[in-house]
Design a protein around this motif. Structure first.
Motif, PDB file in Angstrom:
ATOM      1  N   LEU A 211     -26.026 -14.645 -15.965  1.00 10.07           N
ATOM      2  CA  LEU A 211     -26.066 -13.947 -17.357  1.00 10.07           C
ATOM      3  C   LEU A 211     -28.270 -13.968 -16.636  1.00 10.07           C
ATOM      4  O   LEU A 211     -28.414 -13.064 -16.807  1.00 10.07           O
ATOM      5  CB  LEU A 211     -26.118 -14.684 -18.259  1.00 10.07           C
ATOM      6  CG  LEU A 211     -24.536 -13.967 -18.634  1.00 10.07           C
ATOM      7  CD1 LEU A 211     -24.206 -14.764 -19.874  1.00 10.07           C
ATOM      8  CD2 LEU A 211     -24.386 -12.310 -18.767  1.00 10.07           C
ATOM      9  N   LEU A 214     -29.044 -11.437 -14.510  1.00  9.53           N
ATOM     10  CA  LEU A 214     -28.320  -9.844 -14.171  1.00  9.53           C
ATOM     11  C   LEU A 214     -29.243  -9.751 -14.407  1.00  9.53           C
ATOM     12  O   LEU A 214     -30.625  -9.289 -15.041  1.00  9.53           O
ATOM     13  CB  LEU A 214     -27.897 -10.408 -15.240  1.00  9.53           C
ATOM     14  CG  LEU A 214     -27.299  -8.669 -15.776  1.00  9.53           C
ATOM     15  CD1 LEU A 214     -26.028  -7.807 -14.952  1.00  9.53           C
ATOM     16  CD2 LEU A 214     -26.583  -8.734 -17.702  1.00  9.53           C
ATOM     17  N   ILE A 216     -30.231  -5.277 -14.782  1.00 11.54           N
ATOM     18  CA  ILE A 216     -29.378  -3.577 -15.693  1.00 11.54           C
ATOM     19  C   ILE A 216     -30.579  -2.200 -15.421  1.00 11.54           C
ATOM     20  O   ILE A 216     -31.422  -2.347 -15.058  1.00 11.54           O
ATOM     21  CB  ILE A 216     -29.079  -3.727 -17.049  1.00 11.54           C
ATOM     22  CG1 ILE A 216     -28.520  -5.033 -17.351  1.00 11.54           C
ATOM     23  CG2 ILE A 216     -28.880  -2.638 -17.397  1.00 11.54           C
ATOM     24  CD1 ILE A 216     -28.188  -5.108 -18.562  1.00 11.54           C
ATOM     25  N   CYS A 225     -25.098  -9.093 -10.585  1.00  5.28           N
ATOM     26  CA  CYS A 225     -25.747 -10.595 -10.837  1.00  5.28           C
ATOM     27  C   CYS A 225     -25.830 -11.219  -9.366  1.00  5.28           C
ATOM     28  O   CYS A 225     -25.168 -10.880  -8.489  1.00  5.28           O
ATOM     29  CB  CYS A 225     -25.115 -11.373 -11.712  1.00  5.28           C
ATOM     30  SG  CYS A 225     -24.760 -11.126 -13.621  1.00  5.28           S
ATOM     31  N   VAL A 238     -17.408 -14.878 -13.966  1.00  2.00           N
ATOM     32  CA  VAL A 238     -18.892 -13.768 -14.279  1.00  2.00           C
ATOM     33  C   VAL A 238     -18.313 -11.692 -14.542  1.00  2.00           C
ATOM     34  O   VAL A 238     -19.294 -11.172 -15.570  1.00  2.00           O
ATOM     35  CB  VAL A 238     -20.019 -14.189 -13.811  1.00  2.00           C
ATOM     36  CG1 VAL A 238     -21.407 -13.704 -12.928  1.00  2.00           C
ATOM     37  CG2 VAL A 238     -19.958 -15.701 -13.168  1.00  2.00           C
ATOM     38  N   VAL A 242     -19.142  -9.922 -17.812  1.00  2.00           N
ATOM     39  CA  VAL A 242     -20.853  -8.654 -17.724  1.00  2.00           C
ATOM     40  C   VAL A 242     -20.093  -7.385 -17.339  1.00  2.00           C
ATOM     41  O   VAL A 242     -21.193  -6.395 -18.403  1.00  2.00           O
ATOM     42  CB  VAL A 242     -21.544  -9.348 -16.180  1.00  2.00           C
ATOM     43  CG1 VAL A 242     -22.493  -8.207 -15.708  1.00  2.00           C
ATOM     44  CG2 VAL A 242     -21.755 -10.570 -16.323  1.00  2.00           C
ATOM     45  N   ARG A 243     -18.594  -7.392 -17.311  1.00  2.00           N
ATOM     46  CA  ARG A 243     -18.604  -5.673 -17.110  1.00  2.00           C
ATOM     47  C   ARG A 243     -17.863  -5.252 -18.611  1.00  2.00           C
ATOM     48  O   ARG A 243     -17.540  -4.265 -18.875  1.00  2.00           O
ATOM     49  CB  ARG A 243     -16.614  -5.635 -16.359  1.00  2.00           C
ATOM     50  CG  ARG A 243     -15.472  -6.524 -17.150  1.00  2.00           C
ATOM     51  CD  ARG A 243     -14.696  -6.320 -16.001  1.00  2.00           C
ATOM     52  NE  ARG A 243     -14.291  -5.081 -16.149  1.00  2.00           N
ATOM     53  CZ  ARG A 243     -13.175  -5.431 -14.840  1.00  2.00           C
ATOM     54  NH1 ARG A 243     -12.537  -6.077 -14.425  1.00  2.00           N
ATOM     55  NH2 ARG A 243     -12.635  -3.778 -14.707  1.00  2.00           N
ATOM     56  N   LEU A 245     -20.400  -5.608 -20.893  1.00  2.00           N
ATOM     57  CA  LEU A 245     -21.291  -4.559 -21.846  1.00  2.00           C
ATOM     58  C   LEU A 245     -21.084  -2.984 -21.909  1.00  2.00           C
ATOM     59  O   LEU A 245     -20.500  -2.236 -20.851  1.00  2.00           O
ATOM     60  CB  LEU A 245     -22.403  -4.838 -20.351  1.00  2.00           C
ATOM     61  CG  LEU A 245     -23.307  -5.837 -20.721  1.00  2.00           C
ATOM     62  CD1 LEU A 245     -24.505  -6.047 -20.128  1.00  2.00           C
ATOM     63  CD2 LEU A 245     -24.227  -6.161 -21.866  1.00  2.00           C
ATOM     64  N   VAL A 251     -20.016  -2.565 -12.215  1.00  2.00           N
ATOM     65  CA  VAL A 251     -20.628  -4.214 -12.054  1.00  2.00           C
ATOM     66  C   VAL A 251     -20.779  -4.264 -10.626  1.00  2.00           C
ATOM     67  O   VAL A 251     -19.907  -4.513 -10.097  1.00  2.00           O
ATOM     68  CB  VAL A 251     -20.046  -4.738 -13.021  1.00  2.00           C
ATOM     69  CG1 VAL A 251     -20.166  -6.244 -12.518  1.00  2.00           C
ATOM     70  CG2 VAL A 251     -20.475  -4.222 -14.675  1.00  2.00           C
TER      71      VAL A 251
END
Length: 317
Positions: A211, A214, A216, A225, A238, A242-243, A245, A251
């Motif tokens: 994170l 990360l 974006i 990441c 991880v 994250v997926r 979001l 991702v």
């Protein structure tokens, strides 16, 4: 090349004169290992000479699967075999230490990846959710009994590759297969608890590192990441976080491994085909889940791949 007739596959597996080695792809996941163990258990039930050879690190907590202690990381000296069963590998490059395989062996290739190269002498490739689901259907077609141990291995395989029955690869057939495995004794709560509720503290350290790194792109809706080698084994954890979001459709997780290799896992939540994108770098997989490996550092490889992704996505905007 077309699929072999299932009767041909059945004849090969039940041939008393054949001896087997079961292999799978490098960096095996629970679909790979669960499927290998279920096939091993069936062949042992048929009194065949067989072993599972996985010269790699097994997934975290894989030891809960029945017969996981039977997996060997090196082919025993003097072990003779004439048939290799490859499960969950789309091509020969995905199989580690291929040069150690008997060059005269007959290959049976059973897989579910869209980019499978049909490298076996006998191939059976289907677009099912997982090789676990595929084997459960094959065993049913052969009228082979599924023991409780097999059910636990196959259910684990399906659960993993469907993301807990949440991914778009789930079909009505997937649920029917899972239901048959439950009827055969699969311990669903225990499997889920072991796979998803027993993470070590190191996994959360990896999530924190992921994170913090990360990046974006809100316009093109991708994110990535960078995980250094010390936390790389927890890349899936991880990725799964994250997926989620809402701002991301694609991702990527870049994981540093020894010998200057970076492994990249890709996921898509839209129609963007990450398998096709990964193939441009020699990787592959499924439309919404793929992977590849490239030499270099985290910085150089991520820059190379992300720049290519930006160009690809910009052309479609």
């Amino acid at each position: 090349m077309p699929n072999a007739d299932l009767r041909e596959i059945g004849s090969l597996l039940t041939d008393p004169l054949r001896s087997f080695v079961i292999v799978t792809h490098r960096d095996p996941d629970f679909d790979a290992i669960g499927s290998c163990l279920a096939m091993y258990q069936q062949l042992k039930r048929l009194c065949r000479q067989v072993l599972i050879w996985v010269p790699d690190t097994l997934p975290l907590h894989a030891e809960f699967l029945p017969d996981s202690d039977e997996i060997v990381t090196a082919l025993p000296s003097g072990y003779t075999y004439d048939t290799v069963i490859s499960l969950d590998a789309s091509n020969l490059d995905r199989i580690r230490q291929l040069d150690q395989v008997n060059p005269d062996a007959y290959w049976i290739n059973i897989d579910h990846h869209q980019d499978n190269t049909y490298f076996g002498q006998a191939n059976y490739v289907s677009g099912m959710s997982s090789v676990g689901e595929l084997l459960s259907c094959i065993f049913k077609e052969f009228d082979w009994p599924i023991t409780e141990d097999m059910a636990n291995c196959l259910y684990t395989a399906i659960l993993f590759d469907t993301g807990g029955f949440a991914h778009s690869n789930v079909s009505a057939q997937t649920f029917r297969s899972a239901a048959r495995l439950v009827e055969s004794g699969a311990k669903t709560a225990h499997i889920y608890h072991t796979m998803y509720e027993q993470l070590p503290l190191a996994a959360f350290e990896a999530i924190k590192v992921g994170l913090n790194s990360l990046i974006i792109d809100t316009e093109l809706r991708y994110g990535y990441c960078l995980l250094p080698e010390v936390v790389a084994p927890f890349g899936y954890e991880v990725l799964d976080l994250v997926r989620r979001l809402a701002e991301l459709d694609i991702v990527l997780i870049f994981r540093e491994h020894s010998a200057g290799t970076i492994k990249i896992n890709l996921r898509s939540k839209t129609d963007f085909n990450v398998a096709d994108f990964a193939a441009t770098f020699g990787g592959g997989g499924h439309r919404k889940a793929a992977g590849l490996a490239l030499p270099g550092t985290l910085e150089t490889v991520s820059g190379q791949v992300v720049n290519a992704l930006r160009e690809t996505l910009s052309r479609s905007v």
